[in-house]
Design a protein around this motif. Structure first.
Motif, PDB file in Angstrom:
ATOM      1  N   ALA A 156      -2.967  22.575 -39.042  1.00  0.00           N
ATOM      2  CA  ALA A 156      -4.371  22.337 -39.386  1.00  0.00           C
ATOM      3  C   ALA A 156      -4.842  23.316 -40.456  1.00  0.00           C
ATOM      4  CB  ALA A 156      -5.241  22.451 -38.135  1.00  0.00           C
ATOM      5  N   GLN A 157      -4.425  24.574 -40.345  1.00  0.00           N
ATOM      6  CA  GLN A 157      -4.805  25.569 -41.340  1.00  0.00           C
ATOM      7  C   GLN A 157      -4.168  25.271 -42.701  1.00  0.00           C
ATOM      8  OE1 GLN A 157      -3.467  29.041 -39.177  1.00  0.00           O
ATOM      9  NE2 GLN A 157      -5.540  29.549 -38.493  1.00  0.00           N
ATOM     10  N   LYS A 158      -2.916  24.842 -42.675  1.00  0.00           N
ATOM     11  CA  LYS A 158      -2.239  24.478 -43.924  1.00  0.00           C
ATOM     12  C   LYS A 158      -2.970  23.324 -44.613  1.00  0.00           C
ATOM     13  CE  LYS A 158       2.376  25.767 -42.256  1.00  0.00           C
ATOM     14  NZ  LYS A 158       3.648  25.241 -41.697  1.00  0.00           N
ATOM     15  N   ASP A 159      -3.332  22.324 -43.828  1.00  0.00           N
ATOM     16  CA  ASP A 159      -4.023  21.169 -44.388  1.00  0.00           C
ATOM     17  C   ASP A 159      -5.362  21.567 -44.997  1.00  0.00           C
ATOM     18  OD1 ASP A 159      -1.922  19.590 -43.585  1.00  0.00           O
ATOM     19  OD2 ASP A 159      -2.947  18.758 -41.843  1.00  0.00           O
ATOM     20  N   ALA A 160      -6.081  22.444 -44.309  1.00  0.00           N
ATOM     21  CA  ALA A 160      -7.386  22.884 -44.810  1.00  0.00           C
ATOM     22  C   ALA A 160      -7.226  23.654 -46.115  1.00  0.00           C
ATOM     23  CB  ALA A 160      -8.089  23.742 -43.761  1.00  0.00           C
ATOM     24  N   LEU A 161      -6.187  24.483 -46.197  1.00  0.00           N
ATOM     25  CA  LEU A 161      -5.974  25.255 -47.411  1.00  0.00           C
ATOM     26  C   LEU A 161      -5.568  24.344 -48.574  1.00  0.00           C
ATOM     27  CD1 LEU A 161      -4.352  28.746 -47.561  1.00  0.00           C
ATOM     28  CD2 LEU A 161      -3.875  27.087 -49.363  1.00  0.00           C
ATOM     29  N   LEU A 162      -4.718  23.369 -48.291  1.00  0.00           N
ATOM     30  CA  LEU A 162      -4.331  22.407 -49.327  1.00  0.00           C
ATOM     31  C   LEU A 162      -5.537  21.618 -49.817  1.00  0.00           C
ATOM     32  CD1 LEU A 162      -0.955  21.118 -47.827  1.00  0.00           C
ATOM     33  CD2 LEU A 162      -1.219  22.473 -49.908  1.00  0.00           C
ATOM     34  N   GLN A 163      -6.430  21.283 -48.900  1.00  0.00           N
ATOM     35  CA  GLN A 163      -7.653  20.569 -49.291  1.00  0.00           C
ATOM     36  C   GLN A 163      -8.523  21.439 -50.189  1.00  0.00           C
ATOM     37  OE1 GLN A 163      -9.238  19.525 -45.428  1.00  0.00           O
ATOM     38  NE2 GLN A 163      -8.467  17.436 -45.578  1.00  0.00           N
ATOM     39  N   ASP A 164      -8.603  22.738 -49.896  1.00  0.00           N
ATOM     40  CA  ASP A 164      -9.362  23.655 -50.743  1.00  0.00           C
ATOM     41  C   ASP A 164      -8.766  23.714 -52.145  1.00  0.00           C
ATOM     42  OD1 ASP A 164     -11.118  24.253 -48.725  1.00  0.00           O
ATOM     43  OD2 ASP A 164     -10.266  26.223 -48.265  1.00  0.00           O
ATOM     44  N   MET A 165      -7.431  23.735 -52.207  1.00  0.00           N
ATOM     45  CA  MET A 165      -6.754  23.761 -53.502  1.00  0.00           C
ATOM     46  C   MET A 165      -6.998  22.466 -54.267  1.00  0.00           C
ATOM     47  SD  MET A 165      -3.227  25.529 -52.156  1.00  0.00           S
ATOM     48  CE  MET A 165      -2.269  24.843 -53.497  1.00  0.00           C
ATOM     49  N   GLU A 166      -6.887  21.349 -53.590  1.00  0.00           N
ATOM     50  CA  GLU A 166      -7.081  20.052 -54.236  1.00  0.00           C
ATOM     51  C   GLU A 166      -8.486  19.928 -54.822  1.00  0.00           C
ATOM     52  OE1 GLU A 166      -6.383  15.309 -53.261  1.00  0.00           O
ATOM     53  OE2 GLU A 166      -6.817  16.695 -51.618  1.00  0.00           O
ATOM     54  N   ALA A 167      -9.463  20.457 -54.106  1.00  0.00           N
ATOM     55  CA  ALA A 167     -10.859  20.376 -54.550  1.00  0.00           C
ATOM     56  C   ALA A 167     -11.226  21.487 -55.531  1.00  0.00           C
ATOM     57  CB  ALA A 167     -11.791  20.430 -53.343  1.00  0.00           C
ATOM     58  N   GLY A 168     -10.299  22.423 -55.757  1.00  0.00           N
ATOM     59  CA  GLY A 168     -10.591  23.548 -56.636  1.00  0.00           C
ATOM     60  C   GLY A 168     -11.457  24.608 -55.985  1.00  0.00           C
ATOM     61  N   LYS A 169     -11.578  24.567 -54.660  1.00  0.00           N
ATOM     62  CA  LYS A 169     -12.417  25.537 -53.952  1.00  0.00           C
ATOM     63  C   LYS A 169     -11.689  26.835 -53.653  1.00  0.00           C
ATOM     64  CE  LYS A 169     -15.207  21.994 -51.623  1.00  0.00           C
ATOM     65  NZ  LYS A 169     -15.613  21.437 -50.301  1.00  0.00           N
ATOM     66  N   GLN A 174      -5.293  33.724 -61.383  1.00  0.00           N
ATOM     67  CA  GLN A 174      -4.448  33.599 -62.571  1.00  0.00           C
ATOM     68  C   GLN A 174      -4.323  32.176 -63.113  1.00  0.00           C
ATOM     69  OE1 GLN A 174      -0.935  36.499 -62.421  1.00  0.00           O
ATOM     70  NE2 GLN A 174      -1.301  36.113 -60.248  1.00  0.00           N
ATOM     71  N   LEU A 175      -4.737  31.198 -62.327  1.00  0.00           N
ATOM     72  CA  LEU A 175      -4.741  29.802 -62.767  1.00  0.00           C
ATOM     73  C   LEU A 175      -5.619  29.008 -61.811  1.00  0.00           C
ATOM     74  CD1 LEU A 175      -1.359  28.037 -61.807  1.00  0.00           C
ATOM     75  CD2 LEU A 175      -2.337  29.975 -60.600  1.00  0.00           C
ATOM     76  N   PRO A 176      -6.105  27.860 -62.215  1.00  0.00           N
ATOM     77  CA  PRO A 176      -6.936  27.050 -61.313  1.00  0.00           C
ATOM     78  C   PRO A 176      -6.113  26.530 -60.133  1.00  0.00           C
ATOM     79  CG  PRO A 176      -7.246  26.388 -63.603  1.00  0.00           C
ATOM     80  CD  PRO A 176      -6.047  27.277 -63.583  1.00  0.00           C
ATOM     81  N   SER A 177      -6.634  26.660 -58.948  1.00  0.00           N
ATOM     82  CA  SER A 177      -5.913  26.176 -57.769  1.00  0.00           C
ATOM     83  C   SER A 177      -5.720  24.668 -57.828  1.00  0.00           C
ATOM     84  CB  SER A 177      -6.663  26.566 -56.483  1.00  0.00           C
ATOM     85  OG  SER A 177      -7.979  26.016 -56.460  1.00  0.00           O
ATOM     86  N   LYS A 178      -6.679  23.966 -58.427  1.00  0.00           N
ATOM     87  CA  LYS A 178      -6.580  22.512 -58.544  1.00  0.00           C
ATOM     88  C   LYS A 178      -5.407  22.114 -59.425  1.00  0.00           C
ATOM     89  CE  LYS A 178      -9.588  18.507 -59.280  1.00  0.00           C
ATOM     90  NZ  LYS A 178     -10.987  18.097 -59.578  1.00  0.00           N
ATOM     91  N   LEU A 179      -5.154  22.890 -60.472  1.00  0.00           N
ATOM     92  CA  LEU A 179      -4.026  22.612 -61.360  1.00  0.00           C
ATOM     93  C   LEU A 179      -2.711  22.789 -60.613  1.00  0.00           C
ATOM     94  CD1 LEU A 179      -2.857  22.178 -64.293  1.00  0.00           C
ATOM     95  CD2 LEU A 179      -2.768  24.685 -64.392  1.00  0.00           C
TER      96      LEU A 179
END
Length: 241
Positions: A156-169, A174-179
């Motif tokens: 669940a924590q992994k999924d939440a972190l991936l969602q934050d990256m996908e949304a750019g949150k 050093q680089l955009p998480s969304k990228l």
């Protein structure tokens, strides 16, 4: 996102988005003619990824890659996921190609990341740098949020972190998480559906899922029939799924 309903919706999204992957990556034919998905292949029957030793990623980076792709395409009752399909091997092997070094890209400045995306890629980083920096940033962000690196988190924590990256949150320095997420997701899809010669799609599990014929010489006579293609996929090497 660890329950069956979420996993199924993620798998359905994967099937719908396969048309975004270049046909050359999958096997050289149009994916628009695919019929209904094949019956599920039991996850327990899928080949494992334990014997492969990465040549590009460090042990810490390798742990992240394995953990991340396992959440992007998880194994479920419809078949094996990205981990079982050998996607980590595919990505590691891609990091030793001209693609990863940007040799086939135009990489001269000026670089302006604030221009509209229609202007094309605007960073001086090539894919191997995106992975090195992105994984380090993701683990650093994970430690700030949970006190552990990404690979040690709950699903669940992994999924939440991936969602934050996908949304750019996710705040990366050093680089955009969304990228970074976009490259990770795209390469995961490619590894799941590529010809096995590239290291992923072990036992052609991705092709079986979407009932793709693979590198067969000709299957066009089945395209207009409205029937499920009855033959197993064939790889470039001539292996049958």
């Amino acid at each position: 996102m660890s329950d069956n309903k979420t996993n199924n919706s993620r798998r359905d999204f994967l099937l719908k988005s396969v048309t975004l992957i270049p046909a050359a990556v999958i096997g050289g034919s149009s994916v628009g003619a695919l019929t209904a998905p094949a019956p599920a292949v039991a996850a327990d029957d899928a080949p494992k990824n334990h014997d492969y030793q990465p040549t590009f990623f460090t042990p810490e980076e390798w742990a992240f890659i394995n953990a991340a792709v396992a959440r992007l395409i998880p194994a479920d009752d419809r078949g094996p996921g990205a981990l079982e399909a050998g996607v980590p091997e595919f990505i590691d092997r891609q990091m030793n190609t001209p693609y990863a070094t940007g040799s086939i890209w135009y990489m001269q400045g000026p670089f302006n990341p604030d221009v509209p995306k229609e202007m094309g890629y605007q960073l001086p980083l090539v894919p191997k740098q995106i992975y090195n920096l992105g994984i380090a940033e993701a683990d650093a962000y994970s430690k700030k949020q949970h006190g552990k690196v990404f690979a040690e988190l709950t699903d669940a924590q992994k999924d939440a972190l991936l969602q934050d990256m996908e949304a750019g949150k996710a705040a990366f320095e050093q680089l955009p998480s969304k990228l970074f997420f976009s490259y990770l997701l795209q390469n995961t899809r490619e590894g799941f559906f590529s010809d096995p010669i590239h290291g992923g799609n072990k036992d052609m599990v991705g092709w079986k899922l979407i009932n793709f014929p693979g590198a067969r010489a000709d299957f066009m006579d089945w395209v207009e029939r409205g029937e499920r293609y009855p033959f197993p996929p064939v790889s470039i090497r001539g292996e049958r799924g």
